[in-house]
Design a protein around this motif. Structure first.
Motif, PDB file in Angstrom:
ATOM      1  N   GLN A 117      -8.805   4.147   0.733  1.00  0.00           N
ATOM      2  CA  GLN A 117      -8.732   4.274   2.291  1.00  0.00           C
ATOM      3  C   GLN A 117      -7.315   4.648   2.927  1.00  0.00           C
ATOM      4  N   SER A 157       0.632  -3.009   5.175  1.00  0.00           N
ATOM      5  CA  SER A 157      -0.799  -3.377   5.348  1.00  0.00           C
ATOM      6  C   SER A 157      -1.352  -2.273   5.478  1.00  0.00           C
ATOM      7  N   LEU A 158      -2.882  -2.237   5.284  1.00  0.00           N
ATOM      8  CA  LEU A 158      -3.789  -0.998   4.932  1.00  0.00           C
ATOM      9  C   LEU A 158      -3.636  -0.223   6.326  1.00  0.00           C
ATOM     10  N   GLU A 159      -3.770  -0.914   7.308  1.00  0.00           N
ATOM     11  CA  GLU A 159      -3.758  -0.321   8.796  1.00  0.00           C
ATOM     12  C   GLU A 159      -2.307   0.506   8.828  1.00  0.00           C
ATOM     13  N   ASP A 160      -1.291   0.054   8.684  1.00  0.00           N
ATOM     14  CA  ASP A 160       0.091   0.616   8.734  1.00  0.00           C
ATOM     15  C   ASP A 160      -0.084   1.905   7.971  1.00  0.00           C
ATOM     16  N   THR A 196      -7.627   8.362   4.331  1.00  0.00           N
ATOM     17  CA  THR A 196      -8.720   8.620   5.290  1.00  0.00           C
ATOM     18  C   THR A 196      -8.243   9.887   6.116  1.00  0.00           C
ATOM     19  N   TYR A 242       0.779  -1.069  -0.113  1.00  0.00           N
ATOM     20  CA  TYR A 242       0.017   0.051   0.008  1.00  0.00           C
ATOM     21  C   TYR A 242       0.963   1.199   0.114  1.00  0.00           C
ATOM     22  N   ILE A 255      -2.347   3.597   6.616  1.00  0.00           N
ATOM     23  CA  ILE A 255      -3.023   4.824   7.317  1.00  0.00           C
ATOM     24  C   ILE A 255      -2.481   5.526   8.356  1.00  0.00           C
ATOM     25  N   ASP A 256      -1.885   4.841   9.213  1.00  0.00           N
ATOM     26  CA  ASP A 256      -1.385   5.164  10.600  1.00  0.00           C
ATOM     27  C   ASP A 256      -0.059   6.136   9.668  1.00  0.00           C
TER      28      ASP A 256
END
Length: 491
Positions: free
Chosen positions: A293, A262-265, A296, A171, A267-268
């Motif tokens: 995403q 990862s997507l979460e990482d 965000t 990502y 975004i963070d």
């Protein structure tokens, strides 16, 4: 014999001459340098050369770094203020440069009157400069300011290395530091030396303005801008460790090109990067990502509104490298240029416009290099037409360049945390006209083994004839350098 003197009119030759050579005609010559072409060619060969290890700082570069460390400060709002790194005590006045500045202002106004769109854009730019308080009017208070400034070390990483690391992440995002140079304040004592002339229309009086921020065009501006980003990273490392890593390793001029597995990482990382740059007074704009995403929390007006993100060598690119977020692939943008007379000067300029930082177009670029070498060996004058056969080959190449529009290079290398099934494969070969090396990455960890081109380099054979085994050895040495560099860059 004559002597050379540098005068206010330029260099002159004067004095006596050999008395024995009094017969025959006298001749005068004028020399001019094509700086634009020379600069383009220099950048082209720097892009094409094999990667080199870091070099130690020169005495002047170390001195510039020392001045920065001793004088940089931070305002209560978090913005940075720097001093200009002078080679010697700063000049008391640059008033003798006012007359050339007045001539340039007149020339700019005439151009704006002829081209209304240019004039309106220029006026809008200067009004924004004043409204943002990046310059302020001053009272009336030589030499060029740049003549007194240290340049500083080149802190810019290679674009190829930044893109190589970027391809590792699943990502990814890209963003632009808005007006990066102008977000850095210059100490008030140095602002008096950053003076420009401006008026909003030709009927107004000409006013002097002091530029209050780091100004594009100063010899030290690139150093001050990138060094301040590094300073921000050092100051805020405890609060924003992920953002700091991206700022240090994934920045190319004002582009931040980074990502995560990862997507979460991802975004963070995006949120931390925004907070980090805001803390230093560097707003981020033109956001783009390969997954919506990832963006965000970013207002739509701060996102890249249309088209792909591009990396181009300023205005000189014939081939501009572009990334398409939706498909997550790279392409090349072709700017066709009408070419009539083919001379050595023209073909050298066309070759220098080829922008291929990763070497993905090496089979095409080597053709241009070989044609340049052929032209050089014929000892043609700069503006003499090429022989018909050579001109035909050049036209063939230039006519075929738009076909490169069809090339697509996948960005992601199918890589992640598991390195156990990754291999680097390198190939090298030579012919009588040139040699080349290329590195691929092979990933057997996925359901289907994937192979991706990473980087390539090509070189023409030396003008002095060299045996084929020696050229193959040169190719092997080039591959060794390239392989070690790729492995180090990817960690």
């Amino acid at each position: 014999m004559p002597i050379a003197q540098q005068t206010s009119l330029g260099w002159i030759l004067s004095g006596g001459y050999d008395a024995a050579a009094t017969e025959g005609h006298r001749s005068t010559f004028q020399c001019t340098a094509d700086h634009d072409l020379a600069d383009m060619v220099r950048r082209f060969w720097e892009q094409e050369r094999e990667p080199v290890a870091g070099t130690p700082l020169t005495a002047d570069e170390a001195r510039c770094e020392d001045i920065y460390v001793r004088t940089v400060t931070r305002t209560s709002s978090g913005r940075y203020m720097v001093r200009l790194p002078f080679t010697s005590p700063p000049p008391t006045s640059l008033s003798e440069t006012r007359r050339p500045a007045e001539r340039l202002l007149d020339a700019m106004e005439r151009k704006g009157a002829r081209d209304r769109r240019f004039g309106d854009l220029y006026l809008d730019f200067m009004e924004e400069y004043e409204n943002l308080q990046h310059m302020e009017k001053r009272t009336r208070s030589g030499e060029s300011l740049n003549a007194h400034l240290l340049t500083g070390a080149n802190l810019l990483p290679a674009l190829a290395d930044v893109l190589l690391r970027w391809r590792w992440h699943r990502y990814v995002l890209v963003t632009d530091i808005e007006k990066m140079y102008r977000q850095i304040l210059v100490h008030p004592e140095d602002c008096r030396l950053q003076t420009i002339l401006w008026r909003h229309n030709s009927s107004d009086d000409v006013h002097e303005y002091e530029l209050r921020t780091v100004t594009y065009g100063l010899a030290c501006a690139p150093f001050l801008a990138i060094r301040t980003l590094h300073q921000l990273a050092a100051d805020e490392e405890a609060r924003y460790p992920r953002g700091v890593k991206a700022l240090r390793h994934d920045c190319y001029v004002d582009d931040v090109v980074t990502g995560a597995d990862s997507l979460e990482d991802a975004i963070d990382l995006q949120q931390e990067l925004r907070s980090l740059c805001t803390a230093g007074g560097f707003p981020l704009r033109k956001w783009a990502a390969n997954d919506p995403q990832v963006l965000t929390g970013i207002p739509p007006e701060h996102q890249l509104q249309r088209g792909p993100h591009s990396w181009e060598e300023e205005s000189h690119a014939t081939l501009g490298l572009r990334w398409h977020p939706q498909g997550d692939w790279f392409s090349f943008s072709i700017r066709p240029r009408p070419v009539t007379d083919l001379t050595k000067r023209r073909v050298l300029a066309e070759t220098a416009r080829l922008f291929d930082p990763m070497g993905w177009l090496a089979p095409v670029v080597i053709r241009a290099k070989i044609l340049i070498q052929t032209t050089w060996l014929q000892r043609l004058d700069w503006d003499s037409p090429l022989p018909d056969q050579d001109a035909h080959r050049w036209r063939q190449l230039l006519d075929q360049l738009p076909l490169l529009d069809n090339i697509r290079v996948t960005r992601w290398l199918n890589t992640g945390d598991d390195h156990s099934q990754l291999q680097l494969h390198g190939f090298a070969d030579a012919s009588e006209r040139g040699y080349a090396a290329v590195v691929y990455i092979r990933n057997a960890a996925t359901e289907k083994t994937s192979i991706n081109l990473l980087m390539a380099k090509s070189k023409v054979a030396p003008v002095k004839q060299v045996s084929l085994p020696r050229l193959e050895l040169c190719a092997a040495a080039l591959l060794t350098t390239l392989m070690l560099h790729v492995r180090a860059t990817l960690g």
